[in-house]
Scaffold this active site. Structure first.
Site: not given
Length: 224
Positions: A9-11
């Protein structure tokens, strides 16, 4: 030894939170979060995804799931760089639903392809059908849900795991709708809550064993 899962994930918070949620349903599966940049920002880190894939592989292979387009590219590159790229596969699936479906399948002993297929199929609407009555050769039992959350995420996953591998086709009916008891997402879509009365049906050579297992789970409040 089970198939490992990597959540790209980007987060970091999204990946870590989803890994924690999926682990509640698959306690014996290695689920590794690979979210965010090394410096703590939003993005994907190639080196972290490679390391996460290596940590997740216990010998049965790894399934990687991702959130947005560039995360797919990072995951693909990470798999290509492995000593044995065939040991891992990147799956196009909704991240949350796919992770839950993959984790439950892996917990049940499914191989890498079956785990990947479970994740990919999570993108389809839950398979709920209008009840058409009992079928020939079916056995059934009616049960009342007493646990606090009914057939929501963790109890649904426990039910699916309990009948995995049995030679039985099992369905759960609530009202006029019926769900495949091998699908966590379908069971959750029933919306069965505390106090609801469900009917569990099964057919096959191990139908009675399947019904007994489900009844025991309900009687024990799914271990809650």
């Amino acid at each position: 030894m089970s198939v490992g899962i990597v959540l790209v994930s980007h987060s970091a918070k999204i990946a870590e939170g989803l890994a924690e949620l999926a682990a509640q349903m698959a306690p014996d599966v290695t689920i590794v979060a690979a979210g965010g940049l090394a410096q703590g920002g939003i993005g994907t880190d190639y080196d972290e995804v490679v390391a996460a894939t290596q940590r997740a592989d216990s010998g049965a292979g790894v399934v990687l799931l991702y959130d947005l387009g560039s995360a797919q590219m990072t995951a693909d590159l990470a798999v290509e760089s492995l000593a044995d790229p065939s040991a891992a596969v990147v799956v196009d699936a909704p991240l949350v639903e796919g992770a839950i479906a993959a984790a439950v399948a892996a917990q049940g002993g499914a191989d890498r392809q079956a785990v990947a297929d479970a994740a990919a199929s999570a993108g389809a609407p839950p398979d709920l059908t209008l009840d058409s009555g009992a079928q020939e050769g079916e056995s059934s039992v009616e049960l009342t849900l007493r646990n606090d959350v009914g057939l929501h995420a963790r109890p649904a996953a426990v039910l699916v795991r309990s009948i995995a591998g049995l030679d039985a086709e099992v369905t759960v009916r609530l009202g006029e709708e019926t769900a495949d008891a091998n699908s966590v997402l379908a069971l959750m879509a029933l919306g069965a809550r505390q106090g609801d009365r469900i009917e569990v049906r099964a057919r096959g050579t191990q139908a009675e064993e399947a019904l007994t297992k489900v009844k025991d789970l309900v009687d024990q409040n799914f271990g809650e």
